[in-house]
Design an enzyme around this catalytic site. Structure first.
Site, PDB file in Angstrom:
ATOM      1  CB  SER A   1      -0.155   1.438   3.444  1.00 32.15           C
ATOM      2  OG  SER A   1      -0.064   0.383   2.541  1.00 32.15           O
TER       3      SER A   1
ATOM      4  CG  ASP B   1       2.287  -1.352   5.191  1.00 32.37           C
ATOM      5  OD1 ASP B   1       2.313  -1.393   3.952  1.00 32.37           O
ATOM      6  OD2 ASP B   1       1.262  -1.579   5.855  1.00 32.37           O
TER       7      ASP B   1
ATOM      8  CG  ASP C   1       0.255  -4.046   3.539  1.00 33.73           C
ATOM      9  OD1 ASP C   1       0.722  -3.356   2.615  1.00 33.73           O
ATOM     10  OD2 ASP C   1      -0.760  -3.700   4.193  1.00 33.73           O
TER      11      ASP C   1
END
Length: 447
Positions: A103, A244, A246
């Site tokens: 992440s 990533d 998100d």
């Protein structure tokens, strides 16, 4: 059953150091494969995506070896955002989805996240069962039943088309100049292409990954990079994603940053007006600002708080039948569209609101006045338990007594890094700083 290997967002650590080694990844893949082949039937498949970290190649190959050894057929989609793995797992009827990413962490770290066949992250209970299999002797497939692996070349394109369907029909981004910072991560191709296809003039940053520059002075953890570009280019808005993709931070035309709380407030108010906000409830974590809670209360809406981690937000949403949630850090979950936080999708929803209302980003990102909040992190060595030290407990109790009725204190151990996070909110900034510094000092002394 308890989990030792899995944290709040999968398995994570420094690459080539336990647990992020090829050996552990291979065994973890085999354990996950055995978990999803418990019925012994054939034709099981798993989809694997990754971000742009150098260690992703190593972990991808190790996971593939472990999964195929238990008879799972592997579909490799390459660098795609985490939400793309959730979408593609469900779309391609896979039994399991895997995302290789840490992440927002630096390139030295990596992680492995699992998704079920419904596109949602696995539950704590499922992860505990996989750990239990991992700790035993994993039963391998017979030679004739070993799985196959194949590359899926159009996975990213499928995701891009899906994301565009979330943008209101009949609207376009013509005339909007948009800075998008992809953090040299998983969305380095998808995000600029989607924005351009919808008509925006795109200034793309963080789109030259080299394996080691992911999140390096760019992306949602360093929004100042996109903020500077917004001002320099005279852009209307900036979208800053993490490695990533998100999570997202929005930058207005003056380069000011809006976090997830402000974005959720905007969406909640709009959806409530349209009768789309299920149960009149927004789900957020204990980290979200008191100002957000007051904003919702004033509109007759409710804030449901969860533990930190987008997986816990999603679990609460599914249990309560609610369709909007997220985190202050920029995870925005809209289950009408996706099964997990999606920074690009959230960015598109914000742009749609700009187009629909004709209002500048600076008006839309300031939905409420925040209560002064301070967050400090204290790193600790493996094995240390500073929050169990008597002197630390005493200082925390004293701080809670001082701030009672004026704010709140939240102290927790990070689920992804060896950090103690000390957060407090208070209307009195001086009291806020004093309390936080005292607690941080006590924790530092203990570690």
């Amino acid at each position: 059953m308890t989990r030792k290997l899995f944290g709040t967002d999968g398995v994570r650590g420094r690459a080539n150091t336990h647990p992020m080694t090829a050996e552990v990844a291979l065994r973890l893949g085999a354990a996950a494969g055995r978990y999803f082949r418990r019925d012994g039937s054939a034709a099981h498949r798993v989809l694997i995506g990754k971000d742009t970290r150098l260690s992703g190649y190593m972990l991808e190959n190790a996971l593939t070896a472990g999964l195929t050894s238990t008879g799972m057929n592997v579909l490799l989609v390459g660098p795609v955002p985490t939400p793309a793995v959730g979408f593609l797992t469900r779309s391609m009827r896979a039994d399991l989805g895997v995302m290789i990413s840490a992440s927002h962490n630096p390139h030295q770290d990596n992680g492995i996240k699992f998704f079920g066949p419904d596109g949602f992250k696995l539950s704590d209970e499922a992860e505990a069962e996989i750990e239990a299999i991992l700790e035993g002797e994993v039963r391998l497939a017979q030679a004739e039943n070993i799985g196959r692996a194949r590359r899926i070349e159009d996975g990213r394109g499928r995701y891009q088309e899906f994301v565009k369907t979330s943008f209101p029909a009949g609207l376009r981004l013509d005339g909007l100049k948009v800075v998008v910072d992809c953090a040299n991560g998983a969305a380095y191709k998808a995000a600029p292409e989607v924005l351009w296809e919808l008509g925006a003039e795109v200034i793309a940053l963080g789109v030259s990954p080299n394996g080691t520059n992911i999140n390096d002075r760019c992306g949602s953890t360093h929004p100042e990079t996109a903020a500077e570009a917004v001002v320099a280019h005279g852009a209307h808005v900036g979208i800053s994603l993490d490695g990533d993709a998100d999570r997202v931070m929005i930058l207005d035309e003056q380069g000011r940053v809006a976090d997830g709380d402000q974005i959720m407030a905007l969406f909640a108010a709009r959806w409530a007006e349209e009768g789309r906000l299920q149960g009149g409830t927004l789900v957020a974590t204990v980290m979200s600002n008191l100002g957000l809670e007051r904003f919702l209360d004033a509109r007759g809406l409710r804030l449901e708080r969860t533990a930190v981690g987008d997986r816990y937000v999603v679990e609460a949403m599914r249990k309560g039948g609610w369709n909007l949630g997220g985190e202050q850090s920029g995870h925005i979950v809209m289950t009408d569209y996706a099964t997990t936080g999606d920074g690009l999708l959230a960015g598109l929803q914000f742009l749609a609101e700009m187009v629909r209302t004709g209002r500048p980003a600076s008006e839309l990102v300031r939905q409420f006045d925040t209560v002064p909040q301070m967050l400090k992190n204290v790193r600790f060595a493996a094995g240390a338990k500073p929050l169990e030290v008597a002197s630390v407990k005493a200082v925390i109790a004293a701080g809670e007594a001082r701030i009672a009725g004026k704010g709140r204190i939240l102290i927790r151990k990070s689920g992804t890094e060896p950090l103690i996070r000390v957060m407090a909110e208070c209307e009195d900034p001086r009291l806020l700083e004093s309390v936080v510094e005292e607690i941080v000092g006590a924790v530092e002394a203990a570690v």
